[in-house]
Design an enzyme around this catalytic site. Sequence first.
Site, PDB file in Angstrom:
ATOM      1  N   HIS A   1      73.925 100.333  56.041  1.00 41.86           N
ATOM      2  CA  HIS A   1      74.033 101.387  55.022  1.00 41.86           C
ATOM      3  C   HIS A   1      73.399 100.883  53.733  1.00 41.86           C
ATOM      4  CE1 HIS A   1      76.897 104.417  56.758  1.00 41.86           C
ATOM      5  NE2 HIS A   1      76.897 103.489  57.684  1.00 41.86           N
TER       6      HIS A   1
ATOM      7  N   ASP B   1      77.619 111.684  58.229  1.00 41.92           N
ATOM      8  CA  ASP B   1      77.653 110.388  57.537  1.00 41.92           C
ATOM      9  C   ASP B   1      79.023 110.195  56.876  1.00 41.92           C
ATOM     10  OD1 ASP B   1      76.559 108.018  56.542  1.00 41.92           O
ATOM     11  OD2 ASP B   1      75.831 108.978  54.708  1.00 41.92           O
TER      12      ASP B   1
ATOM     13  N   GLY C   1      70.424 101.621  52.310  1.00 42.08           N
ATOM     14  CA  GLY C   1      69.038 101.188  52.539  1.00 42.08           C
ATOM     15  C   GLY C   1      68.140 101.251  51.305  1.00 42.08           C
TER      16      GLY C   1
HETATM   17  P1  13P Z   1      71.585 104.690  49.726  1.00 40.60           P
HETATM   18  O1  13P Z   1      71.950 105.923  48.987  1.00 40.60           O
HETATM   19  O2  13P Z   1      71.864 103.443  48.964  1.00 40.60           O
HETATM   20  O3  13P Z   1      70.191 104.729  50.253  1.00 40.60           O
HETATM   21  O4  13P Z   1      72.564 104.604  50.989  1.00 40.60           O
HETATM   22  C1  13P Z   1      72.561 105.627  51.944  1.00 40.60           C
HETATM   23  C2  13P Z   1      73.640 105.441  52.948  1.00 40.60           C
HETATM   24  O5  13P Z   1      74.036 104.350  53.272  1.00 40.60           O
HETATM   25  C3  13P Z   1      74.218 106.642  53.554  1.00 40.60           C
HETATM   26  O6  13P Z   1      75.304 106.345  54.371  1.00 40.60           O
END
Ligand code: 13P
Length: 288
Positions: free
Chosen positions: A208, A85, A210
């Site tokens: 992203h 990520d 979420g």
């Molecule tokens: P959140 O931490 O807001 O759920 O976002 C996760 C994310 O987008 C990881 O790349």
Amino acid sequence: MALVSAKEMLNKARKEGYAVAQININNLEWTQSALKAAQELNSPIILGVSEGAARYMGGYRTVVCMVKELMKHYNITIPVALHLDHGSYKGAFEALEAGFSSIMFDGSHYPIEENVAKTREVVEKAHAMGVSVEAEVGGIGGEEDGVVSSGELADVEECKMVASLGVDLFAAGIGNIHGKYPDNWAGLNFELLAEISEAVGRIPLVLHGGTGIPEEQVLKSISLGVAKINVNTECQLAFASAVREYILAGKDLEGKGYDPRRLLKPGAEAIIEVVKEKLTMFGSINKA
Ligand code: 13P
């Protein structure tokens, strides 16, 4: 089942109108919980690992071994992708070498020419290894592992340039941010999402941030081409709250309640519930 690239599962999701959850993992319990929830609901899943989380867990190779061995141990039969990520240029190549099955190269903070050049190199190397690549244009707001961005709205022409490099999945800033949304959040910019979707063709889009996006906005974004939704903070909040409750109730002081296997259990169970809720909302149940 072996780890798989995210390409096929996301092309299928975009075609059939649902999204696959990327659940970011932070440790052993996280990984167990995400795998168990997805297996129980017969849903594909993507395990997201930030560079900071990989360092915390002992490096990319440790993560690859842990995930593969847990999959064997729990007899996991659903498709699972292990995805870097927000990878840096260096991190992308390291994770590839270590055996990740999907890579995000986040070049959104570079000038567009540099983002294009570096994304092209990552795509070439990753595709030669059968690994899928996510690229990004327009920063996602908020802070993640020390990477701070105020959040931008992506430029559609730049999206076209990066998406045309053969990337398998594509993330663009559309007003989404990492972490909790502030009370005065304007919501996702669906006009921009529709324009980007049109500009990049059939490439599955990634949402992203979420955590905390209301269900109607999630469903609308899926209808406009989003096929992967990343969730991290929501699992962290649920885990922390369940463990806090256990300790505040004095359960760590009863018998062997201090045993980490007992102390962390409510947190691990809380993650399973969050993941199941997301898989249900995103429509990926029985899509394995
Ligand atoms: P959140 O931490 O807001 O759920 O976002 C996760 C994310 O987008 C990881 O790349």
